[in-house]
Design a protein around this motif. Structure first.
Motif, short mmCIF file in Angstrom:
data_model
loop_
_atom_site.label_atom_id
_atom_site.label_comp_id
_atom_site.label_asym_id
_atom_site.label_seq_id
_atom_site.Cartn_x
_atom_site.Cartn_y
_atom_site.Cartn_z
N MET A 30 0.64 -1.04 -0.14
CA MET A 30 -0.14 0.24 -0.03
C MET A 30 0.87 1.20 -0.05
N SER A 31 0.35 2.21 -0.58
CA SER A 31 1.19 3.45 -0.91
C SER A 31 0.95 4.17 0.28
N ASP A 32 1.96 5.21 0.73
CA ASP A 32 1.69 6.17 1.85
C ASP A 32 0.43 6.39 2.17
N ARG A 33 -0.06 6.68 3.55
CA ARG A 33 -1.01 7.24 3.78
C ARG A 33 -0.77 8.52 4.41
N VAL A 34 -1.33 9.86 3.78
CA VAL A 34 -0.83 10.99 4.29
C VAL A 34 -1.90 11.88 4.75
N ILE A 35 -1.65 12.48 5.90
CA ILE A 35 -2.31 13.59 6.49
C ILE A 35 -1.82 14.69 6.15
N LEU A 36 -2.59 15.58 5.62
CA LEU A 36 -2.14 17.13 5.03
C LEU A 36 -3.05 18.20 6.07
N LYS A 37 -2.26 18.81 6.66
CA LYS A 37 -2.97 19.81 7.60
C LYS A 37 -2.89 21.06 7.11
N LEU A 38 -3.80 21.86 6.68
CA LEU A 38 -3.73 23.28 6.20
C LEU A 38 -4.07 24.29 7.27
N GLY A 39 -3.13 25.10 7.35
CA GLY A 39 -3.16 26.12 8.64
C GLY A 39 -4.39 27.19 8.40
N GLY A 40 -5.12 27.40 9.55
CA GLY A 40 -6.11 28.54 9.12
C GLY A 40 -5.66 29.80 8.79
N SER A 41 -4.63 30.20 9.04
CA SER A 41 -3.83 31.34 8.58
C SER A 41 -3.44 31.27 7.04
N VAL A 42 -3.43 30.08 6.49
CA VAL A 42 -3.21 30.09 5.16
C VAL A 42 -4.61 30.02 4.03
N ILE A 43 -5.63 29.68 4.85
CA ILE A 43 -6.75 29.77 3.75
C ILE A 43 -7.77 30.68 4.12
N THR A 44 -7.44 31.45 5.42
CA THR A 44 -8.24 32.73 5.66
C THR A 44 -7.36 33.77 5.87
N ASP A 45 -8.14 34.95 6.09
CA ASP A 45 -7.53 36.26 6.54
C ASP A 45 -7.67 36.06 8.12
N LYS A 46 -6.81 35.87 8.94
CA LYS A 46 -6.99 35.78 10.36
C LYS A 46 -7.07 37.16 11.08
N GLY A 47 -7.06 38.26 10.28
CA GLY A 47 -7.16 39.52 10.79
C GLY A 47 -8.80 40.21 10.64
#
Length: 251
Positions: free
Chosen positions: A1-18
């Motif tokens: 089986m190929s690698d099982r990967v978890i990718l976390k996308l930071g909230g600051s990357v996908i939103t404007d935290k300000g």
């Protein structure tokens, strides 16, 4: 089986935290294209709440819990993070990634702020079918506090073990963990004591960078290393190449 990967996308990357719940759609679409270009049948995505959820959780003091008659914050916070999740899923699907949103409120249980149960059998089936589950930081029921916030980073730690993942990556708005302005190439339980790791300067009820490191060090003790890198290097991480960021490893 190929690698099982978890990718976390930071909230600051996908939103404007300000700004309250402002999705960074151009960044999100770029991420979706990068994932589509390197899509694996064994990928699970977790994303943070960013400006969609942290302000609501802070306003209703969900970091301290919820009591009977004081539950409006549960609905308001879940509504905000669910809307962000729908935006992430839509962007991924438009890029050709077979994404499907999963809400922790429906399948997770915490006690004193820590996950104690999270149904994962359906996630196993989704991965087997080639789907990409997209999970997010959320409010969940808490056996001691009534309710609590479970961060994306805590979800990564829990699910990486439950699903026996081989690779974990956190895409952030910085090139890795910074100490004195320089990227720390590797962090272990022994070396972390000498670092000065700060918290997010925005409203963040889940601990900022220090919270991430704490969760990842816990994961490393379970034998699963993780990588923290700038989102612009996402393609490198997915391809298994050097990403110039920080590796978190066990002793």
């Amino acid at each position: 089986m190929s690698d099982r990967v978890i990718l976390k996308l930071g909230g600051s990357v996908i939103t404007d935290k300000g700004s309250d719940c402002t999705v960074n759609r151009s960044a999100l679409d770029g991420i979706a294209r990068a994932i589509a270009g390197a899509h694996s049948a064994h990928l699970l995505i977790v994303h943070g709440a960013g400006s969609c959820g942290h302000p609501e959780a802070h306003r209703y003091h969900l970091d301290k819990g919820a009591a009977a008659g004081q539950t409006e914050g549960i609905y308001v916070t879940h509504r905000a993070v669910s809307a962000l999740n729908e935006a992430v899923v839509s962007s991924l699907r438009e890029a050709g990634v077979p994404a499907l949103g999963v809400h922790p409120l429906h399948v997770g249980v915490a006690d004193n702020g820590r996950l104690v149960a999270f149904e994962s059998r359906h996630l196993e089936k989704m991965l087997a079918l080639g789907l990409v589950p997209v999970i997010h930081g959320d409010v969940v029921m808490d056996l001691s506090r009534g309710a609590c916030i479970v961060s994306g980073d805590q979800l990564v730690r829990y699910l990486a073990v439950a699903l026996k993942c081989t690779r974990v990556g956190l895409a952030t708005d910085v090139p890795g963990v910074l100490n004195g302005g320089r990227v720390v190439s590797e962090i272990t339980p022994e070396t972390v004591q000498s670092l000065q790791i700060g918290n997010s300067s925005h409203t963040d009820v889940t601990g900022g960078m220090k919270g991430k490191i704490d969760e990842l060090l816990g994961l490393a003790t379970a034998g699963i290393g993780a990588d923290i890198f700038q989102v612009s290097r996402l393609g490198d991480f997915l391809a298994g190449n050097d990403h110039g960021g920080t590796k978190v490893r066990g002793a």
